[in-house]
Design an enzyme around this catalytic site. Structure first.
Site, PDB file in Angstrom:
ATOM      1  N   LYS A 197       0.814  -1.265   0.023  1.00 40.48           N
ATOM      2  CA  LYS A 197       0.216   0.022  -0.060  1.00 40.48           C
ATOM      3  C   LYS A 197       0.922   1.230   0.067  1.00 40.48           C
ATOM      4  O   LYS A 197       2.101   1.289   0.568  1.00 40.48           O
ATOM      5  CB  LYS A 197      -0.926  -0.027   1.331  1.00 40.48           C
ATOM      6  CG  LYS A 197      -2.108  -1.057   1.179  1.00 40.48           C
ATOM      7  CD  LYS A 197      -3.032  -1.141   2.468  1.00 40.48           C
ATOM      8  CE  LYS A 197      -2.176  -1.746   3.202  1.00 40.48           C
ATOM      9  NZ  LYS A 197      -1.975  -3.046   3.332  1.00 40.48           N
TER      10      LYS A 197
ATOM     11  N   HIS B  72      -5.005   4.569   8.959  1.00 41.40           N
ATOM     12  CA  HIS B  72      -4.258   4.676  10.117  1.00 41.40           C
ATOM     13  C   HIS B  72      -4.271   5.611  11.388  1.00 41.40           C
ATOM     14  O   HIS B  72      -3.708   6.145  12.157  1.00 41.40           O
ATOM     15  CB  HIS B  72      -2.631   4.932   9.620  1.00 41.40           C
ATOM     16  CG  HIS B  72      -2.046   3.880   8.800  1.00 41.40           C
ATOM     17  ND1 HIS B  72      -2.230   4.059   7.438  1.00 41.40           N
ATOM     18  CD2 HIS B  72      -1.530   2.687   8.848  1.00 41.40           C
ATOM     19  CE1 HIS B  72      -1.610   2.950   6.566  1.00 41.40           C
ATOM     20  NE2 HIS B  72      -1.350   2.249   7.642  1.00 41.40           N
TER      21      HIS B  72
ATOM     22  N   GLY C 238      -0.729   9.159  15.343  1.00 43.11           N
ATOM     23  CA  GLY C 238      -0.775   9.331  16.773  1.00 43.11           C
ATOM     24  C   GLY C 238       0.365   7.986  17.305  1.00 43.11           C
ATOM     25  O   GLY C 238       0.243   8.117  18.675  1.00 43.11           O
ATOM     26  N   ASP C 239       1.339   7.719  16.689  1.00 39.34           N
ATOM     27  CA  ASP C 239       2.099   6.579  17.254  1.00 39.34           C
ATOM     28  C   ASP C 239       3.495   7.212  17.047  1.00 39.34           C
ATOM     29  O   ASP C 239       4.455   6.474  17.393  1.00 39.34           O
ATOM     30  CB  ASP C 239       2.043   5.456  16.589  1.00 39.34           C
ATOM     31  CG  ASP C 239       2.604   5.069  15.065  1.00 39.34           C
ATOM     32  OD1 ASP C 239       2.746   6.623  14.584  1.00 39.34           O
ATOM     33  OD2 ASP C 239       2.606   4.354  14.478  1.00 39.34           O
TER      34      ASP C 239
ATOM     35  N   SER D  69       9.720   6.184  10.533  1.00 36.04           N
ATOM     36  CA  SER D  69      10.691   6.540  11.152  1.00 36.04           C
ATOM     37  C   SER D  69      11.854   5.540  11.227  1.00 36.04           C
ATOM     38  O   SER D  69      13.105   5.994  11.210  1.00 36.04           O
ATOM     39  CB  SER D  69      10.167   6.860  12.541  1.00 36.04           C
ATOM     40  OG  SER D  69       9.021   7.795  12.634  1.00 36.04           O
TER      41      SER D  69
ATOM     42  N   THR E  32       9.356  17.747   7.688  1.00 40.79           N
ATOM     43  CA  THR E  32       9.614  16.443   8.101  1.00 40.79           C
ATOM     44  C   THR E  32      10.777  16.766   9.044  1.00 40.79           C
ATOM     45  O   THR E  32      11.079  17.848   9.615  1.00 40.79           O
ATOM     46  CB  THR E  32      10.328  15.630   7.078  1.00 40.79           C
ATOM     47  OG1 THR E  32      11.351  16.359   6.546  1.00 40.79           O
ATOM     48  CG2 THR E  32       9.072  15.593   5.915  1.00 40.79           C
ATOM     49  N   LEU E  33      11.519  15.627   9.560  1.00 40.70           N
ATOM     50  CA  LEU E  33      12.375  15.739  10.545  1.00 40.70           C
ATOM     51  C   LEU E  33      13.672  16.513   9.983  1.00 40.70           C
ATOM     52  O   LEU E  33      14.599  17.203  10.446  1.00 40.70           O
ATOM     53  CB  LEU E  33      12.921  14.531  10.890  1.00 40.70           C
ATOM     54  CG  LEU E  33      14.010  13.605  10.018  1.00 40.70           C
ATOM     55  CD1 LEU E  33      14.396  12.405  10.905  1.00 40.70           C
ATOM     56  CD2 LEU E  33      13.329  13.037   9.010  1.00 40.70           C
TER      57      LEU E  33
ATOM     58  N   ASP F 140       5.582  19.563  13.393  1.00 38.78           N
ATOM     59  CA  ASP F 140       5.962  18.193  13.060  1.00 38.78           C
ATOM     60  C   ASP F 140       6.319  17.265  14.184  1.00 38.78           C
ATOM     61  O   ASP F 140       7.485  17.631  14.676  1.00 38.78           O
ATOM     62  CB  ASP F 140       6.698  18.128  11.813  1.00 38.78           C
ATOM     63  CG  ASP F 140       7.121  16.643  11.448  1.00 38.78           C
ATOM     64  OD1 ASP F 140       6.026  16.345  10.713  1.00 38.78           O
ATOM     65  OD2 ASP F 140       8.053  16.398  11.284  1.00 38.78           O
TER      66      ASP F 140
ATOM     67  N   GLY G 130       8.125  14.546  14.014  1.00 39.58           N
ATOM     68  CA  GLY G 130       9.428  13.947  13.630  1.00 39.58           C
ATOM     69  C   GLY G 130      10.480  14.908  13.740  1.00 39.58           C
ATOM     70  O   GLY G 130      11.497  14.730  14.197  1.00 39.58           O
TER      71      GLY G 130
END
Length: 518
Positions: free
Chosen positions: A37, A150, A336-337, A380, A431-432, A494, A496
């Site tokens: 996916k 998700h 959320g994770d 991640s 993003t990070l 963000d 991350g």
């Protein structure tokens, strides 16, 4: 249907080692088709596993499914999400493989079907992540339109509507000639799937199906060849459903009608079902070996080893302390994770540090990557694995006693370049990298100006924190946040980037303090 399914942690893509174990366990001489996916973490993890499997001599092909019809087509680099339409790709590919087609022909059929599918979801409640309080972002009398699987927010929030109004809206969205998500026009033949998201009773799904079939026939002029109703791709305990429409022809129908013993396929073959799970031996986790010997921590740490140990411990503890805040931010802009995923990686690093060869900077960075890869799924996990591998390669080119601050700056630059190359993101994508790129630039600039290395490190960590905070004002162009509309992202940083800034700053302060006391 499928021969194997690879599971990651909740809402995270599985790590490379798990995917490899699955490929090795079930792949025969005909080869292996990976149906993935379209999520960044899945593409990266399955892609890396496929390359590794090919290098071991396996024949591997990959088909990416992106059937989401909820978002405007040009949206960052992430593309359309993979949703319940993927189940139809599984069925067609499985039937084609069972019919004896070659790997390439099975992949071609699966790809063709994937291009013919459109899906859109509607949620009446937010799902509950195990061990966490359910998010209250969806108030009473509200529903979300156009969501992923998700737990991330939908494309829009609206007042609850009667089911026929919702179904009508979803069908128009999927079949819209303006967006042209699917090549379906009046007069075509289609397959309909109404999929429950986890907490919707079969009776309610049947009501939605009962509304959808006549609308497809009368309003859109389509002949409905097959109808599948049930819970095929759920999102934990989410109340709601998704509708999938696929263009059909005789060849596709033959694959859909082929007998299967998959327990939950609505038209399964009679007879005994095979066991749902096949035990797959997974090699025990072991730290990398050098000359056939497992690494262990050195008996005596030199100054570099002591400083590295302090930096790693501080960075890991900073991530652990930030777990709940990261999860809270991520529940608003992602799935959320983030905090839980980063927590697993940081905990593994703290557990493994006693075995790291801390006097060897390059090998230590490589081992951090191995610890992360073992326990951190999702985007991640693979991003940080790539980060460590690139830094290791750069540091490895120097001798043990020649790891200067400039070499560390070069390693950071190499890691950023690798993440950008494989992940597709760069500065400003939310993003990070929006924390790491400013940090890298300031570190390089201050070192070149002759600044004391510890001071340059601290100054670059401040740039990382400022960069992470600045993501509040950015529109996401990569990762799962790119599916969330801008208004929902405003004022939320963000996760991350915040995690990266936290461990980077903690490491910088630990290095400074260690230098002051040695």
């Amino acid at each position: 249907m499928l021969t194997a399914a690879i599971c990651g942690d909740v809402f995270a893509s599985p790590p490379v080692d798990s995917i490899l174990a699955g490929i090795r366990a079930v792949t025969g001489p005909m080869g292996c088709l990976l149906i993935v996916k379209n999520y960044t973490g899945d593409r990266l993890n399955f892609g890396l596993a496929a390359e590794q499997a090919k290098s071991e001599g396996y024949k591997v092909e990959t088909v990416i499914v992106g059937d989401d019809c909820a978002l405007p087509p040009p949206r960052g680099i992430a593309g359309r999400r993979g949703l319940a339409g993927t189940v139809l790709v599984h069925k067609v590919a499985g039937a084609a493989a069972a019919a004896g087609l070659s790997l390439l022909d099975v992949a071609t059929e699966a790809k063709h079907v994937a291009d013919m599918i459109g899906t859109m979801g509607v949620a009446l409640s937010v799902c509950t992540l195990p061990g966490q309080v359910t998010s209250d972002r969806l108030g009473p009398g509200k529903m979300e339109l156009g969501l992923g699987i998700h737990g991330e927010p939908g494309a829009a929030v609206a007042d609850l509507q009667p089911v026929d109004v919702i179904v009508s809206h979803v069908l128009k969205q999927i079949l819209s000639p303006e967006t042209n998500y699917v090549p379906i026009t009046r007069g075509n033949r289609v397959v309909l799937m109404v999929n429950g998201l986890g907490a919707t009773p079969m009776m309610e799904l049947m009501i939605a199906t009962g509304k959808a079939v006549p609308k497809l026939q009368l309003e859109h002029g389509l002949a409905v060849d097959r109808v599948y109703t049930g819970s095929f791709m759920t999102s934990l305990d989410m109340a709601g459903f998704s509708i999938t429409i696929m263009k059909s022809d005789q060849a596709v129908l033959q694959r859909l009608d082929a007998a299967t013993k998959a327990p939950c396929w609505p038209i399964g073959a009679d007879g005994s079902h095979p066991p749902a799970k096949i035990p797959v031996p997974i090699p025990p986790p072991a730290l990398a070996t050098k000359n056939g010997e497992t690494f262990g921590g050195p008996l005596q740490l030199n100054q570099q080893g002591l400083i590295l140990e302090a930096a790693i411990e501080a960075a890991a503890k900073a991530v652990i302390n930030l777990k709940d805040a990261l999860n809270e931010w991520d529940s608003k802009v992602g799935d959320g994770d983030c905090g839980s995923t980063m927590f697993r990686g940081a905990t593994a690093v703290l557990e493994d540090i006693k075995c790291y060869p801390l006097n060897d900077a390059a090998e230590t960075v490589n081992e951090i990557g191995s610890s992360i890869r073992r326990v951190m799924g999702g985007t991640s996990g693979i991003i940080y694995t790539i980060f460590c591998k690139a830094a290791y390669t750069k540091l490895k080119s120097s001798s043990l006693d020649d790891i200067t601050p400039q070499k560390w700056a070069e390693a950071l630059e190499a890691s950023i370049a690798a993440i950008s190359k494989y992940g597709g993101a760069t500065a400003g994508y939310r993003t990070l990298l929006d924390a790491l790129i400013p940090a890298s630039e300031v570190l390089r600039k201050r070192l070149d100006a002759g600044e004391i290395p510890t001071t340059a490190f601290i100054q670059s960590s401040e740039a990382a924190s400022a960069g992470a905070e600045a993501t509040k004002n950015m529109q996401a162009l990569a990762g799962r946040s790119s599916y969330v509309f801008g208004e929902l992202l405003a004022a939320v940083p963000d996760p991350g980037a915040m995690a990266a800034a936290a461990w980077y700053k903690a490491a910088a302060m630990a290095v400074r303090d260690k230098y002051l006391h040695t």
